[in-house]
Structures are given as structure tokens and as C-alpha cells.
Design a protein around this motif. Structure first.
Motif, PDB file in Angstrom:
ATOM      1  N   ASP A  98       4.250   1.378   8.804  1.00 45.79           N
ATOM      2  CA  ASP A  98       4.291   2.835   8.604  1.00 45.79           C
ATOM      3  C   ASP A  98       2.971   3.349   8.035  1.00 45.79           C
ATOM      4  OD1 ASP A  98       6.853   2.817   9.544  1.00 45.79           O
ATOM      5  OD2 ASP A  98       7.822   3.122   7.592  1.00 45.79           O
ATOM      6  N   VAL A  99       2.410   2.595   7.093  1.00 49.22           N
ATOM      7  CA  VAL A  99       1.129   3.004   6.504  1.00 49.22           C
ATOM      8  C   VAL A  99       0.037   3.000   7.563  1.00 49.22           C
ATOM      9  CG1 VAL A  99      -0.690   2.303   4.892  1.00 49.22           C
ATOM     10  CG2 VAL A  99       1.704   2.329   4.147  1.00 49.22           C
ATOM     11  N   LEU A 100      -0.011   1.947   8.374  1.00 55.17           N
ATOM     12  CA  LEU A 100      -1.048   1.859   9.404  1.00 55.17           C
ATOM     13  C   LEU A 100      -0.871   2.945  10.476  1.00 55.17           C
ATOM     14  CD1 LEU A 100      -1.242  -2.020   9.795  1.00 55.17           C
ATOM     15  CD2 LEU A 100      -2.959  -0.511   8.773  1.00 55.17           C
ATOM     16  N   GLN A 101       0.364   3.282  10.781  1.00 56.36           N
ATOM     17  CA  GLN A 101       0.608   4.356  11.736  1.00 56.36           C
ATOM     18  C   GLN A 101       0.075   5.691  11.195  1.00 56.36           C
ATOM     19  OE1 GLN A 101       4.744   5.493  12.521  1.00 56.36           O
ATOM     20  NE2 GLN A 101       4.287   5.424  14.708  1.00 56.36           N
ATOM     21  N   LYS A 102       0.297   5.939   9.920  1.00 61.46           N
ATOM     22  CA  LYS A 102      -0.226   7.160   9.298  1.00 61.46           C
ATOM     23  C   LYS A 102      -1.761   7.145   9.285  1.00 61.46           C
ATOM     24  CE  LYS A 102       1.743   8.588   5.433  1.00 61.46           C
ATOM     25  NZ  LYS A 102       2.198   9.955   5.746  1.00 61.46           N
ATOM     26  N   GLU A 103      -2.327   5.980   9.040  1.00 63.13           N
ATOM     27  CA  GLU A 103      -3.794   5.873   9.028  1.00 63.13           C
ATOM     28  C   GLU A 103      -4.373   6.174  10.400  1.00 63.13           C
ATOM     29  OE1 GLU A 103      -7.587   4.100   9.838  1.00 63.13           O
ATOM     30  OE2 GLU A 103      -5.703   3.179  10.511  1.00 63.13           O
ATOM     31  N   VAL A 113      -7.732   3.038   2.993  1.00 65.78           N
ATOM     32  CA  VAL A 113      -6.314   2.746   2.763  1.00 65.78           C
ATOM     33  C   VAL A 113      -6.183   1.458   1.959  1.00 65.78           C
ATOM     34  CG1 VAL A 113      -4.087   2.311   3.869  1.00 65.78           C
ATOM     35  CG2 VAL A 113      -5.681   3.936   4.893  1.00 65.78           C
ATOM     36  N   GLN A 114      -5.416   1.525   0.859  1.00 73.08           N
ATOM     37  CA  GLN A 114      -5.301   0.391  -0.051  1.00 73.08           C
ATOM     38  C   GLN A 114      -3.838   0.158  -0.454  1.00 73.08           C
ATOM     39  OE1 GLN A 114      -8.175   2.230  -2.847  1.00 73.08           O
ATOM     40  NE2 GLN A 114      -9.348   0.335  -2.636  1.00 73.08           N
ATOM     41  N   ILE A 115      -3.603  -1.021  -1.013  1.00 65.82           N
ATOM     42  CA  ILE A 115      -2.252  -1.332  -1.496  1.00 65.82           C
ATOM     43  C   ILE A 115      -1.821  -0.291  -2.523  1.00 65.82           C
ATOM     44  CG2 ILE A 115      -0.800  -3.033  -2.679  1.00 65.82           C
ATOM     45  CD1 ILE A 115      -1.637  -3.940   0.081  1.00 65.82           C
ATOM     46  N   ILE A 116      -2.723  -0.016  -3.484  1.00 61.20           N
ATOM     47  CA  ILE A 116      -2.505   1.051  -4.453  1.00 61.20           C
ATOM     48  C   ILE A 116      -3.559   2.116  -4.176  1.00 61.20           C
ATOM     49  CG2 ILE A 116      -2.406   1.671  -6.898  1.00 61.20           C
ATOM     50  CD1 ILE A 116      -1.907  -1.310  -7.501  1.00 61.20           C
ATOM     51  N   PRO A 117      -3.186   3.334  -3.835  1.00 65.25           N
ATOM     52  CA  PRO A 117      -1.859   3.926  -3.986  1.00 65.25           C
ATOM     53  C   PRO A 117      -1.016   3.995  -2.700  1.00 65.25           C
ATOM     54  CG  PRO A 117      -3.426   5.672  -3.639  1.00 65.25           C
ATOM     55  CD  PRO A 117      -4.204   4.384  -3.566  1.00 65.25           C
ATOM     56  N   HIS A 118      -1.602   3.678  -1.526  1.00 62.69           N
ATOM     57  CA  HIS A 118      -0.940   4.058  -0.271  1.00 62.69           C
ATOM     58  C   HIS A 118       0.331   3.264   0.003  1.00 62.69           C
ATOM     59  CE1 HIS A 118      -5.236   5.264   0.146  1.00 62.69           C
ATOM     60  NE2 HIS A 118      -4.653   6.385   0.559  1.00 62.69           N
ATOM     61  N   VAL A 119       0.255   1.940  -0.147  1.00 65.69           N
ATOM     62  CA  VAL A 119       1.451   1.130   0.123  1.00 65.69           C
ATOM     63  C   VAL A 119       2.516   1.378  -0.942  1.00 65.69           C
ATOM     64  CG1 VAL A 119       2.341  -1.226   0.250  1.00 65.69           C
ATOM     65  CG2 VAL A 119       0.211  -0.627   1.426  1.00 65.69           C
ATOM     66  N   THR A 120       2.109   1.370  -2.211  1.00 68.38           N
ATOM     67  CA  THR A 120       3.092   1.584  -3.279  1.00 68.38           C
ATOM     68  C   THR A 120       3.713   2.978  -3.210  1.00 68.38           C
ATOM     69  OG1 THR A 120       1.280   2.165  -4.772  1.00 68.38           O
ATOM     70  CG2 THR A 120       2.085  -0.104  -4.852  1.00 68.38           C
ATOM     71  N   CYS A 121       2.949   3.970  -2.828  1.00 65.76           N
ATOM     72  CA  CYS A 121       3.500   5.329  -2.681  1.00 65.76           C
ATOM     73  C   CYS A 121       4.520   5.388  -1.550  1.00 65.76           C
ATOM     74  CB  CYS A 121       2.386   6.342  -2.440  1.00 65.76           C
ATOM     75  SG  CYS A 121       1.488   6.792  -3.947  1.00 65.76           S
ATOM     76  N   MET A 122       4.256   4.654  -0.472  1.00 65.83           N
ATOM     77  CA  MET A 122       5.206   4.617   0.644  1.00 65.83           C
ATOM     78  C   MET A 122       6.522   3.978   0.193  1.00 65.83           C
ATOM     79  SD  MET A 122       5.644   5.333   3.915  1.00 65.83           S
ATOM     80  CE  MET A 122       4.060   5.377   4.772  1.00 65.83           C
ATOM     81  N   ILE A 123       6.435   2.928  -0.603  1.00 69.34           N
ATOM     82  CA  ILE A 123       7.644   2.274  -1.124  1.00 69.34           C
ATOM     83  C   ILE A 123       8.428   3.242  -2.011  1.00 69.34           C
ATOM     84  CG2 ILE A 123       8.508   0.418  -2.613  1.00 69.34           C
ATOM     85  CD1 ILE A 123       5.991  -1.211  -1.715  1.00 69.34           C
ATOM     86  N   LYS A 124       7.757   3.919  -2.909  1.00 69.10           N
ATOM     87  CA  LYS A 124       8.420   4.847  -3.827  1.00 69.10           C
ATOM     88  C   LYS A 124       9.074   6.003  -3.069  1.00 69.10           C
ATOM     89  CE  LYS A 124       4.690   5.296  -6.295  1.00 69.10           C
ATOM     90  NZ  LYS A 124       3.756   5.812  -7.312  1.00 69.10           N
ATOM     91  N   ARG A 125       8.365   6.524  -2.080  1.00 66.42           N
ATOM     92  CA  ARG A 125       8.941   7.631  -1.303  1.00 66.42           C
ATOM     93  C   ARG A 125      10.208   7.186  -0.591  1.00 66.42           C
ATOM     94  NH1 ARG A 125       3.567   9.444  -0.271  1.00 66.42           N
ATOM     95  NH2 ARG A 125       3.425   8.177   1.625  1.00 66.42           N
ATOM     96  N   TRP A 126      10.188   5.961  -0.056  1.00 63.81           N
ATOM     97  CA  TRP A 126      11.364   5.424   0.638  1.00 63.81           C
ATOM     98  C   TRP A 126      12.561   5.369  -0.318  1.00 63.81           C
ATOM     99  CZ3 TRP A 126      11.355   2.984   5.719  1.00 63.81           C
ATOM    100  CH2 TRP A 126      12.590   2.422   6.080  1.00 63.81           C
ATOM    101  N   LEU A 127      12.328   4.884  -1.538  1.00 66.50           N
ATOM    102  CA  LEU A 127      13.411   4.757  -2.509  1.00 66.50           C
ATOM    103  C   LEU A 127      13.968   6.117  -2.907  1.00 66.50           C
ATOM    104  CD1 LEU A 127      11.951   1.961  -4.844  1.00 66.50           C
ATOM    105  CD2 LEU A 127      13.646   1.710  -3.022  1.00 66.50           C
ATOM    106  N   VAL A 128      13.085   7.074  -3.185  1.00 61.41           N
ATOM    107  CA  VAL A 128      13.529   8.391  -3.624  1.00 61.41           C
ATOM    108  C   VAL A 128      14.240   9.137  -2.497  1.00 61.41           C
ATOM    109  CG1 VAL A 128      12.745  10.666  -4.413  1.00 61.41           C
ATOM    110  CG2 VAL A 128      11.745   8.582  -5.397  1.00 61.41           C
TER     111      VAL A 128
END
Length: 548
Positions: A98-103, A113-128
Motif C-alpha cells: 500500500d505504501v509503495l502504491q501511494k509512492e 519514503v521511510q519506515i518512520i513515518p510512512h510505514v508506521t503511519c499506514m499501520i496506525k491509520r489501518w488500526l484507527v
């Protein structure tokens, strides 16, 4: 009242039972009147477990909306009433994709694009995003603390305490407290080191659940409390038990749910676990025993058939019988002889599967069950091999097979939908080596039952919803000839083109379903087909004993 998050991590070793513990805790909180759901975060790079070998990963659990997910979601559905969806399980591979598709779309406006913040933000958004309708979201993080692939997930849940406020986040850490027989002591040091590892990434556990083969005493709990900075009342002893369905009661007895509700300032009634007490009573007080043979090819890892085995146990509870399961590798049947392999069985079940390996042994097993009047339950591939056997040995279609195994067989009684629409055209394509393609049929499908059939009587209704996972179907063109010999279609799809359930009228209990009923079985309700199958096995055993 806002959403509250409970994050469950594991340490020391894997396979401590995080999924079952998480589901058990969820069931207790649900019994207090709270709306609860669970999300599993898997650290592997696969998009989903659909392509992973069952021998390596266990079964693929299918949700109602057709997602191929981790087997822990099966545990979730067996313990709580909330149905899982494709949003209750995601992998590192899914997040990265999903992150790479957005990129690629330019959504990050040229940023690195980095693990922090992009990957971790994607995980948090999924949970919320997928927890808005619930009082509590439990999040299970796969693997153990210290695994390199789990770090993005652990960092994301650390950040969640800042973004949704610490009072709405609670961290539970599951560890092992081993007993060393030489010294006669329970050792707390592995738990201390595991918590230290968790602290090194910024997470202080609020609750420790300690697995052991025995009850952890006050002195060990005091020691763990002192070294791990966790209150003594928040250290829960989770000793080995004879049944996973005892765990909700075990957690409640230690007032874990009270501690959590007080932490989140939730005012709700005490948990009513009478349903679970009834399950345990039925499990502990059987009036007899039957032996069921599961004929498969993944018998070296029985988790490959986890939902099937649990559904058999659930049906045992309902019939008040202990279920002894005998796993039989279908490849051994040819080598060791079918009589020696299948003797003393009260019922034969052939579950789903893919590929030709072991299929002929399954076909022999279906024939043995049919000829010896042993209750037979074929699920997905198990239904298909029963039909192939019947076509070969009863109808006279000697070359009957599935195009999954022999693409140009004489009688393709099982084939892809686009193949049986025009049999002659299909053979021509095979001879010309044309790629026929095909798609997987996944998730809930409507099935209409024939009134008066054995299956319809077991369900007690005419329309059902069941979950599918397959590419190949019964060929309705060739089935007409088979049906004349007594193998009836008693369940069909909405458009009446697909055969979903077969029943052999000259047999006490011989049923095959194209769908997977095991995914809808729970310990509190069971499933009509499994309950009926075990009931038939009990009758067969009684009759067989009388004849002896």
C-alpha cells in the motif's frame, strides 16, 4: 466513550498461544456487554497467507467477505460473536504494498519514503479506521519481541500511546516462565529479559501474562513485579490447561477483566460466562467416545486442519461424546493397505486441499466409506473425490477425474466453470495447450437446499450462507448421469448452475459439501453438518457393536 486499544505482544519463544489468549480475553470483555473486535498484525512479507504451504503456516481461514487470513482469526470467531473481515488481518507485505502504491501515485509529493513515518503511519491509520464502531480493539502482533520484521509494528503501537492518549492504550506482554526440573524452580529470568527488550523500544507493559506448565506462585509474581515494574495484581498466571475453552474462565478468575475495565474507567456489569461453563461441562462429562479418521496430506502439521478438528470437537460437545481424531496420510493408504489404515473408524472425513498428491488414497477412502456404510463427510476436495469415486465405480465412467489433476481426462466430472460450459470446446483447448485461466471462489455464497433432504433437515431451513475456497466445481453436464445412480444434488447456488452439496440416498450418512462449514462452527453452537456427522458416527458405532 472513545475506542480503547489493547496491544498484545509475545516474548521469549513463539507459539505461546497469543491468539488463543487474545481471543479468550476478548470473550470475557464481550461477556461484560462491551463491543469488541480483534486485529492480527503479521510480520511476514507475503500479501496474505493464501499462497503459503499449510505445512509451514497452518490452515488459511476464510472470512465471510472472502479474505484469506491467518488461522488465528478462526480462534477469534470461535471465542467472540464479532465476525472477522479482510480488515482484521494484515501483513507487513500488505502494508508495504500500500505504501509503495501511494509512492508510485505521487501521494508523498516527492518525499523520501521511510519506515518512520510512512510505514508506521499506514499501520496506525489501518488500526484507527477499522475500530471506530467498537468499545475495545485488541491488536495481536505476530512473532516475538526482538524479531527484526516485527519492529515497524512495535514502533507503530508505541506511537499509538501518544496519538490516542496513554489512558486509552494498554500493553499486554505474554511470556514464558519455564520450570527447571533439575533445580525444581520456576525461572523468571526469561520474562525479565523479554520485558527489557520491550522497554528498549519504548514500550512499558501494563500487564504480564506468564505461560507455564503449572500455577505461578506469589513469590514468583512478586519477583516479576519488582524486576519488570508491573503491579503484582497485573501479573496473570496462565498455566497449561486440558482445553483452550477453559482459558476465559481462568482469566476471569484472576480478575483480569476487572483490572482492564478499571484501567479504562469502563463501568459495565460482571461477565456472564455461563455459556463457557456449559461447554466445559459437556467436554468434561462425555457419555461415550467415537473415532473419526481425517484423511489428508498435511498430517505432519495438524494445524493445517485446525477449523475442521475444532468443529469436530464442537459437535462432540453437542452430542456429549468425546471425539478421538486419527490423522491418516492419504499417501500411506496405497502403501499400507486400506483395511489396516481405516479399520475401527466410526466416521471418515476428507477435508479440503489442493494438488494431486495423495488424491488416489482419498478416492480409495471414499469408496471404503461408501461400501462399508461408514458415515462419510467430504469437504471441498473431499466432496470432489467422493464424486470421482462414484463416477468411476458405480456409474462406469472409468476415466472420471478432475481437470485439476488430468486436464484432458475422458470424464471431467470436476472442472473449472468455463471448462464445463462447452465440453467439446474445452477438449479442443486442452489439445491446443491453451491457458484456460480460472479464479478462486471465496467467501460467503448463498446455497438453496432441497426440501426433505437429510441436509435440509439438519439445517432446519431452506437457504444457507456458507464460505467457499476453491477453483473447481462439479460439472453439471456429467452430473446428470451420476444422479440417476443415486448420488443427489441437495444444495445448489443462487443461479442453480453450481452443485454445492451431494447426498447418497442408499447410505445412512454420506454427504459432501463444496463449501467449508468448519469456518462457521463455534464451541457454543457447533455446526449442523458436523453435529449430524458425529450423531451418525455414534449410531454406526452402536450398530457395529451390536453386530459384533
Amino acid at each position: 466513550m472513545g475506542i480503547n486499544y489493547i496491544f498484545v505482544t509475545g516474548g521469549v519463544v513463539s507459539s505461546l498461544g497469543k491468539g488463543i489468549m487474545t481471543a479468550s480475553l476478548a470473550s470475557v470483555l464481550e461477556a461484560r456487554g462491551l463491543s469488541v473486535t480483534i486485529i492480527k498484525l503479521d510480520p511476514y512479507i507475503n500479501i496474505d497467507p493464501g499462497t503459503i504451504s499449510p505445512v509451514q503456516h497452518g490452515e488459511v481461514f476464510i472470512t465471510e467477505d472472502g479474505a484469506e487470513t491467518d488461522l488465528d482469526l478462526g480462534h477469534y470467531e470461535r471465542f467472540i460473536r464479532t465476525k472477522m473481515t479482510r480488515y482484521n488481518n494484515f501483513t507487513a507485505g500488505r502494508i508495504y504494498a500500500d505504501v509503495l502504491q501511494k509512492e508510485r501515485r505521487g501521494d508523498y509529493l516527492g518525499a523520501t519514503v521511510q519506515i518512520i513515518p510512512h510505514v508506521t503511519c499506514m499501520i496506525k491509520r489501518w488500526l484507527v479506521r477499522n475500530s471506530k464502531d467498537y468499545d475495545i480493539l485488541l491488536v495481536e502482533i505476530g512473532g516475538t519481541v526482538g524479531d527484526i520484521e516485527s519492529l515497524p509494528f512495535l514502533e507503530a503501537i508505541r506511537q499509538m500511546a501518544i496519538e490516542v492518549k496513554r489512558k486509552h492504550t494498554l500493553y499486554i506482554h505474554l511470556t514464558l516462565v519455564p520450570f527447571v526440573s533439575v533445580s525444581g524452580e520456576l525461572k523468571t529470568k526469561p520474562t525479565q529479559h523479554s520485558v527489557k527488550e520491550l522497554l528498549s523500544i519504548g514500550i512499558q507493559p501494563d500487564i504480564l501474562i506468564c505461560r507455564s506448565d503449572r500455577i505461578i506462585g506469589d513469590s514468583e509474581r512478586q519477583k516479576i513485579s519488582l524486576f519488570c515494574n508491573v503491579p503484582k495484581q497485573a501479573i496473570i498466571s496462565l498455566q497449561d490447561v486440558s482445553s483452550i475453552y477453559k482459558i476465559p474462565l481462568l482469566l476471569q478468575n484472576q480478575k483480569l477483566d476487572d483490572y482492564i475495565c478499571k484501567y479504562f474507567q469502563l463501568h459495565c456489569p460482571k461477565a456472564d460466562l455461563s455459556d463457557w461453563k456449559r461447554v466445559i461441562y459437556y467436554q468434561n462429562n462425555p457419555i461415550g467416545k467415537v473415532t473419526i479418521g481425517i484423511i489428508g496430506k498435511y498430517t505432519e502439521l495438524t494445524d493445517a486442519y485446525k477449523s475442521v478438528t475444532e468443529a469436530l470437537y464442537h459437535a462432540g460437545f453437542k452430542n456429549r461424546f468425546f471425539i478421538q481424531i486419527r490423522f491418516i496420510n492419504s499417501q500411506d493408504i496405497d502403501n499400507l493397505g486400506i483395511e489396516s489404515m481405516l479399520k475401527d473408524l466410526d466416521g471418515i472425513l476428507i477435508p479440503g486441499g489442493f494438488g494431486y498428491r495423495g488424491v488416489e488414497g482419498k478416492i480409495l477412502s471414499a469408496r471404503y466409506a461408501r461400501e462399508h456404510k461408514i458415515p462419510y463427510f467430504g469437504i471441498c476436495l473431499g466432496m470432489q473425490v467422493a464424486l470421482i469415486e462414484f463416477a468411476r465405480n458405480v456409474v462406469g465412467m472409468t476415466g472420471a477425474n478432475s481437470t485439476e489433476f488430468v486436464d484432458n481426462c475422458e470424464y471431467p466430472v470436476i472442472s473449472k466453470i468455463n471448462e464445463f460450459q462447452n465440453h467439446n470446446e474445452y477438449l479442443e483447448k486442452c489439445n491446443n495447450n491453451v491457458n484456460l485461466g480460472g479464479t478462486m471462489r471465496l467467501g460467503n455464497q448463498v446455497c438453496y437446499l432441497v426440501e426433505g433432504s437429510l441436509v435440509q433437515k439438519m439445517y432446519g431451513k431452506k437457504v444457507i450462507l456458507e464460505r467457499h475456497r476453491h477453483r473447481y466445481e462439479v460439472n453439471p453436464v456429467l452430473f446428470k448421469k451420476i444422479e440417476h445412480a443415486g448420488l443427489d444434488c441437495v444444495g445448489f447456488s443462487k443461479d442453480e448452475n453450481l452443485i454445492e452439496i451431494i447426498e447418497y440416498k442408499y447410505h445412512p450418512w454420506f454427504i459432501g459439501s463444496q463449501f467449508h462449514p468448519e469456518f462457521n462452527s463455534t464451541p457454543r453452537e457447533g455446526h449442523p453438518l458436523f453435529i449430524g456427522f458425529i450423531g451418525a458416527a455414534i449410531q454406526y458405532k452402536d450398530c457395529h457393536n451390536k453386530l459384533i
